[in-house]
Design a protein around this motif. Sequence first.
Motif, PDB file in Angstrom:
ATOM      1  N   SER A  54     -15.934 -18.126 -15.362  1.00 49.18           N
ATOM      2  CA  SER A  54     -15.201 -17.206 -15.245  1.00 49.18           C
ATOM      3  C   SER A  54     -13.693 -16.619 -15.759  1.00 49.18           C
ATOM      4  O   SER A  54     -13.391 -17.852 -15.785  1.00 49.18           O
ATOM      5  N   ASP A  55     -13.053 -15.404 -15.677  1.00 45.80           N
ATOM      6  CA  ASP A  55     -12.244 -15.347 -16.684  1.00 45.80           C
ATOM      7  C   ASP A  55     -11.252 -15.050 -15.922  1.00 45.80           C
ATOM      8  O   ASP A  55      -9.690 -15.735 -16.134  1.00 45.80           O
ATOM      9  N   ILE A  56     -10.920 -13.253 -15.446  1.00 45.91           N
ATOM     10  CA  ILE A  56     -10.205 -13.591 -14.367  1.00 45.91           C
ATOM     11  C   ILE A  56     -10.404 -13.730 -12.772  1.00 45.91           C
ATOM     12  O   ILE A  56     -11.131 -12.966 -12.264  1.00 45.91           O
ATOM     13  N   VAL A  57      -9.339 -14.348 -12.594  1.00 43.84           N
ATOM     14  CA  VAL A  57      -9.426 -15.069 -11.012  1.00 43.84           C
ATOM     15  C   VAL A  57      -8.417 -14.025  -9.821  1.00 43.84           C
ATOM     16  O   VAL A  57      -7.332 -14.136 -10.193  1.00 43.84           O
ATOM     17  N   SER A  58      -8.797 -13.884  -9.014  1.00 47.44           N
ATOM     18  CA  SER A  58      -8.037 -13.427  -8.154  1.00 47.44           C
ATOM     19  C   SER A  58      -7.705 -13.905  -6.507  1.00 47.44           C
ATOM     20  O   SER A  58      -9.003 -14.954  -6.430  1.00 47.44           O
ATOM     21  N   THR A  59      -6.975 -14.507  -5.983  1.00 50.61           N
ATOM     22  CA  THR A  59      -7.090 -15.656  -5.330  1.00 50.61           C
ATOM     23  C   THR A  59      -5.746 -15.443  -4.127  1.00 50.61           C
ATOM     24  O   THR A  59      -5.311 -15.008  -4.710  1.00 50.61           O
ATOM     25  N   HIS A  60      -5.992 -15.371  -2.650  1.00 45.67           N
ATOM     26  CA  HIS A  60      -5.013 -15.621  -1.741  1.00 45.67           C
ATOM     27  C   HIS A  60      -4.905 -16.122  -0.740  1.00 45.67           C
ATOM     28  O   HIS A  60      -5.610 -16.456   0.247  1.00 45.67           O
ATOM     29  N   LEU A  61      -4.607 -17.933  -1.680  1.00 44.75           N
ATOM     30  CA  LEU A  61      -4.736 -18.892  -0.929  1.00 44.75           C
ATOM     31  C   LEU A  61      -3.987 -19.209   0.239  1.00 44.75           C
ATOM     32  O   LEU A  61      -2.677 -19.978  -0.494  1.00 44.75           O
ATOM     33  N   LEU A  62      -3.762 -19.912   1.099  1.00 42.36           N
ATOM     34  CA  LEU A  62      -2.359 -20.022   2.160  1.00 42.36           C
ATOM     35  C   LEU A  62      -2.406 -21.750   1.941  1.00 42.36           C
ATOM     36  O   LEU A  62      -3.284 -22.450   3.139  1.00 42.36           O
ATOM     37  N   ASP A  63      -1.188 -22.465   2.021  1.00 43.90           N
ATOM     38  CA  ASP A  63      -1.193 -23.749   1.869  1.00 43.90           C
ATOM     39  C   ASP A  63       0.147 -23.860   3.178  1.00 43.90           C
ATOM     40  O   ASP A  63       0.576 -23.823   3.352  1.00 43.90           O
ATOM     41  N   GLY A  64      -0.577 -24.179   3.869  1.00 44.06           N
ATOM     42  CA  GLY A  64       0.008 -24.291   5.740  1.00 44.06           C
ATOM     43  C   GLY A  64       1.251 -25.333   5.793  1.00 44.06           C
ATOM     44  O   GLY A  64       1.930 -25.032   6.214  1.00 44.06           O
ATOM     45  N   ASP A  65       1.539 -25.987   5.005  1.00 39.56           N
ATOM     46  CA  ASP A  65       1.897 -27.459   4.385  1.00 39.56           C
ATOM     47  C   ASP A  65       3.352 -26.717   4.179  1.00 39.56           C
ATOM     48  O   ASP A  65       4.720 -27.126   4.186  1.00 39.56           O
TER      49      ASP A  65
ATOM     50  N   VAL B  27       0.076 -14.396 -12.270  1.00 38.41           N
ATOM     51  CA  VAL B  27       0.699 -13.193 -11.981  1.00 38.41           C
ATOM     52  C   VAL B  27       0.498 -12.291 -10.983  1.00 38.41           C
ATOM     53  O   VAL B  27      -1.054 -12.550 -10.571  1.00 38.41           O
ATOM     54  N   ASN B  28       1.343 -12.033 -10.553  1.00 41.69           N
ATOM     55  CA  ASN B  28       1.409 -11.135  -9.281  1.00 41.69           C
ATOM     56  C   ASN B  28       0.560 -10.069  -9.251  1.00 41.69           C
ATOM     57  O   ASN B  28       0.686  -9.555 -10.523  1.00 41.69           O
ATOM     58  N   LEU B  29      -0.775  -9.684  -8.302  1.00 45.53           N
ATOM     59  CA  LEU B  29      -1.260  -8.397  -8.663  1.00 45.53           C
ATOM     60  C   LEU B  29      -0.390  -7.379  -7.503  1.00 45.53           C
ATOM     61  O   LEU B  29      -0.216  -6.337  -8.093  1.00 45.53           O
ATOM     62  N   LEU B  30      -0.591  -8.340  -6.112  1.00 49.70           N
ATOM     63  CA  LEU B  30      -0.173  -6.954  -4.755  1.00 49.70           C
ATOM     64  C   LEU B  30       0.417  -8.612  -4.016  1.00 49.70           C
ATOM     65  O   LEU B  30       0.043  -9.578  -3.511  1.00 49.70           O
ATOM     66  N   SER B  31       1.079  -7.821  -3.049  1.00 44.29           N
ATOM     67  CA  SER B  31       1.361  -8.696  -1.658  1.00 44.29           C
ATOM     68  C   SER B  31       0.697  -7.273  -0.360  1.00 44.29           C
ATOM     69  O   SER B  31       0.514  -5.947  -0.667  1.00 44.29           O
ATOM     70  N   ARG B  32       0.246  -8.321   0.643  1.00 41.22           N
ATOM     71  CA  ARG B  32      -0.493  -7.335   1.552  1.00 41.22           C
ATOM     72  C   ARG B  32      -0.629  -8.054   2.784  1.00 41.22           C
ATOM     73  O   ARG B  32      -0.447  -9.262   3.273  1.00 41.22           O
ATOM     74  N   LYS B  33      -0.207  -7.285   3.830  1.00 43.16           N
ATOM     75  CA  LYS B  33      -0.522  -7.720   5.644  1.00 43.16           C
ATOM     76  C   LYS B  33      -1.960  -7.976   5.830  1.00 43.16           C
ATOM     77  O   LYS B  33      -2.999  -7.641   5.514  1.00 43.16           O
ATOM     78  N   ALA B  34      -1.599  -9.186   6.485  1.00 46.84           N
ATOM     79  CA  ALA B  34      -3.175  -9.753   6.722  1.00 46.84           C
ATOM     80  C   ALA B  34      -2.708 -10.183   8.001  1.00 46.84           C
ATOM     81  O   ALA B  34      -1.596 -11.127   8.437  1.00 46.84           O
ATOM     82  N   GLY B  35      -4.080 -10.906   9.179  1.00 42.04           N
ATOM     83  CA  GLY B  35      -3.590 -11.126  10.940  1.00 42.04           C
ATOM     84  C   GLY B  35      -4.781 -10.810  11.731  1.00 42.04           C
ATOM     85  O   GLY B  35      -6.285 -11.368  10.958  1.00 42.04           O
TER      86      GLY B  35
ATOM     87  N   ARG C 161       0.450 -12.945  -0.332  1.00 41.74           N
ATOM     88  CA  ARG C 161       0.276 -12.890  -1.786  1.00 41.74           C
ATOM     89  C   ARG C 161      -1.502 -12.731  -2.526  1.00 41.74           C
ATOM     90  O   ARG C 161      -1.615 -13.971  -2.727  1.00 41.74           O
ATOM     91  N   TYR C 162      -1.663 -11.950  -3.178  1.00 42.22           N
ATOM     92  CA  TYR C 162      -2.218 -11.469  -3.539  1.00 42.22           C
ATOM     93  C   TYR C 162      -1.977 -12.054  -5.632  1.00 42.22           C
ATOM     94  O   TYR C 162      -1.245 -10.640  -6.126  1.00 42.22           O
ATOM     95  N   ASP C 163      -2.543 -13.117  -6.330  1.00 44.49           N
ATOM     96  CA  ASP C 163      -2.630 -13.260  -7.420  1.00 44.49           C
ATOM     97  C   ASP C 163      -3.317 -13.023  -8.649  1.00 44.49           C
ATOM     98  O   ASP C 163      -4.780 -13.491  -7.752  1.00 44.49           O
ATOM     99  N   LEU C 164      -3.305 -12.822  -9.464  1.00 40.04           N
ATOM    100  CA  LEU C 164      -4.469 -12.687 -10.966  1.00 40.04           C
ATOM    101  C   LEU C 164      -4.663 -14.413 -11.402  1.00 40.04           C
ATOM    102  O   LEU C 164      -3.695 -15.124 -11.953  1.00 40.04           O
ATOM    103  N   VAL C 165      -5.459 -14.823 -11.823  1.00 41.88           N
ATOM    104  CA  VAL C 165      -5.349 -16.726 -12.041  1.00 41.88           C
ATOM    105  C   VAL C 165      -5.956 -16.193 -13.436  1.00 41.88           C
ATOM    106  O   VAL C 165      -7.498 -15.769 -13.575  1.00 41.88           O
TER     107      VAL C 165
END
Length: 317
Positions: A130-141, A162-170, A268-272
């Motif tokens: 893959s070339d552009i990865v979108s990710t929203h992975l929380l590190d709880g610690d 680089v940040n793409l956007l932020s959004r609410k999860a729940g 936070r929804y970021d691109l890598v």
Amino acid sequence: MSSDISYTTEEIAKLLKISKLTVYDLIKKGELPSYRVGKQMRVDAADLEAYKQRAKGLQAAEQRPAPAEPVSFQPAAVGAGGTRSVVITGQDISLDILVKHMEKHTPGIRPLRAYVGSLDSLIAMYRGESDIVSTHLLDGDTGEYNLPYIKRILVGFPYLVVNLLSRKAGLYVQKGNPLGLKDWADLSRTGLRLVNREKGSGARVLLDEQLRLHGIQRDQLQGYGEEQTNHIAVAGTVAAGEADVGVGIEKAAAIVGGVDFIPLIEERYDLVVLKSAENMPWIESLMVILRSEEFRRELQSIAGYDLSRTGEILLET
């Protein structure tokens, strides 16, 4: 006639018994010639058969004693017409908008969408799939999104986050929230029916981290093994009364209807992207798009997005 037959990426994955990401990787490398019909990539039957014959020839050559001149198969780096395929992973609609802008403003590339979860996407990037990865992975610690995972998985790679956007999860709950669920700790209630996301997705990691932090055992949760592959399917399962609760993002609840949403975290929804000489031209174009008013205006029309950091470089190695 076979010349009139073509296959989708999903159909090829089933025929070859491989993942869709691997199919995209074959297309990206030029091993499987493809073309677009609307938003869908297709491969002609003749091209698929030609690929299979090449693969069989390579396998047979590898099983024979090495000849004086080594036999090797080198896939093309670019596709037909000199275009280079760029695989973009993730499921959010913002990525579809990004693809449209890249097609319009970035000549020489052909964006391909792969609907894969965050963790699996990073692993695919490590493998070169893959070339552009979108990710929203929380590190709880640490309470940090994405960077701890990226640093661990992409060790030794030069990359840009680089940040793409932020959004609410729940939590998705049934209309009117009849069980009165309020926060993550309520997931410990006996008899609560959960609908889960697939392993490797950001929502699954978010749930698992919250269970760990709140001391809740997975086997306490009825339905932990019941998986759906996207936010809308999770929200729909709760709306249909087949589960009491699920984890996902706010926007899906608005789309599905018949379900309430309890916001618990801003994710936070970021691109890598991996930095390389061949990638730099389209990376520069990507940054221009992310910071453009045209792109922002289109995202602003979708409720639930925080664009205050869109286009901001969070980490560069």
